[in-house]
Design an enzyme around this catalytic site. Sequence first.
Site, PDB file in Angstrom:
ATOM      1  CE1 TYR A 258       0.846  -0.743   4.479  1.00 17.91           C
ATOM      2  CE2 TYR A 258       0.586   1.638   4.295  1.00 17.91           C
ATOM      3  CZ  TYR A 258       1.040   0.529   4.997  1.00 17.91           C
ATOM      4  OH  TYR A 258       1.668   0.696   6.193  1.00 17.91           O
ATOM      5  CB  CYS A 259       1.811   3.912  -1.589  1.00 15.15           C
ATOM      6  SG  CYS A 259       0.882   3.959  -3.129  1.00 15.15           S
ATOM      7  CB  THR A 260      -0.030   8.435  -0.220  1.00 16.55           C
ATOM      8  OG1 THR A 260       1.260   8.381   0.377  1.00 16.55           O
ATOM      9  CG2 THR A 260      -0.854   9.549   0.378  1.00 16.55           C
TER      10      THR A 260
END
Length: 355
Positions: free
Chosen positions: A198-200
């Site tokens: 996951y990321c922003t």
Amino acid sequence: MQLYNKLSAKERAELIDQAGKSRLTLSFYQYANIGNPQILRDHLFLTWDSLEVLGRIYVAHEGINAQLSLPADRFNEFKNHLDSIDFLKDIRLNIAVEQDNKSFLKLKVKVRDKIVADGLNDDTFDVTNKGIHLKAEDFNKFIDDENTVLVDMRNHYESEIGHFKNAITPDVDTFRESLDIIEADLKDHKEDKNLVMYCTGGIRCEKASAYFKHKGFKNVFQLEGGIIEYTRQIKEQNLENKFLGQNFVFDDRRAERISDDVIASCHQCGEPFDVHTNCANQACHLLFIQCPKCKEEMENCCSTTCMEVNRLPFEEQKELRKGQGNSNDIFKKGRADHLPYKKDLRNIFDYFQKK
Ligand SMILES: [Zn+2]
Ligand SMILES: [Zn+2]
């Protein structure tokens, strides 16, 4: 034709106040094949400027990456405009959780080599062969699965103030660095584990998932729309929130609070605190965590040296800076050795021990 900003940030802030309208902060990205980024750039600037859009938008041959705000009452016009562009039709927009009318004060649309500075040579692998997108509900199930390795694809200063429970948070300054570390750490698990990332807002995972598939990982998944979209879905569907703390964002808001947990500490005194600041010494500008008490005592500086410099008249400060090059090369984000409470981030070995 006016193709660039004319107002200063201050003038813009005053205009926003006068208008008294509430604004929406949102972001989106799309990988696409853009023949002439400059033409697209000018077209977007002209149209969006007339819609009172403000923000930071990167256009490249490989696509677009946009973070912006606009008056809420112009949203439909804006959406219609996006839908009129082939590769942006029906695109998912990440709407910010916490709204702030002054998240952006200028409209900057820039042509870049890449929409994310990822340091990758894309010719060596197929960027369209991506991992499987997970919605919040499925993502939660994957987190609980013991065959899952959950990896945070962001940098240390982002994950330090907020991350998913049990995630690996590589201690890195750049996206490129984290790819190598993760690959090395997980080399024996390319086939038997689910690699869930996951990321922003999801954009970094688009590339990362393709990269790891190219490197032989068999089960590669990514959180669709990143933490921003996850937060929206858990609220809308009343799901359990597994994200702790704040989501670091790249606008003037700095972060969005997702849960009440404060997982970081003031880098100077160690008290629980999770709001970043930049060192007031312009030649330093270090991004670090500073509680209100230390902020007052240290005059918003990261060290006594910076305090001394910051007290000098501006001209003298300028003189001192000469020949020192870009401050970002000298001081890294939150990495200065003089900050005793900068947290060590979790590596892969703790991860397997705790599972
Ligand atoms: Zn403190
Ligand atoms: Zn400093």
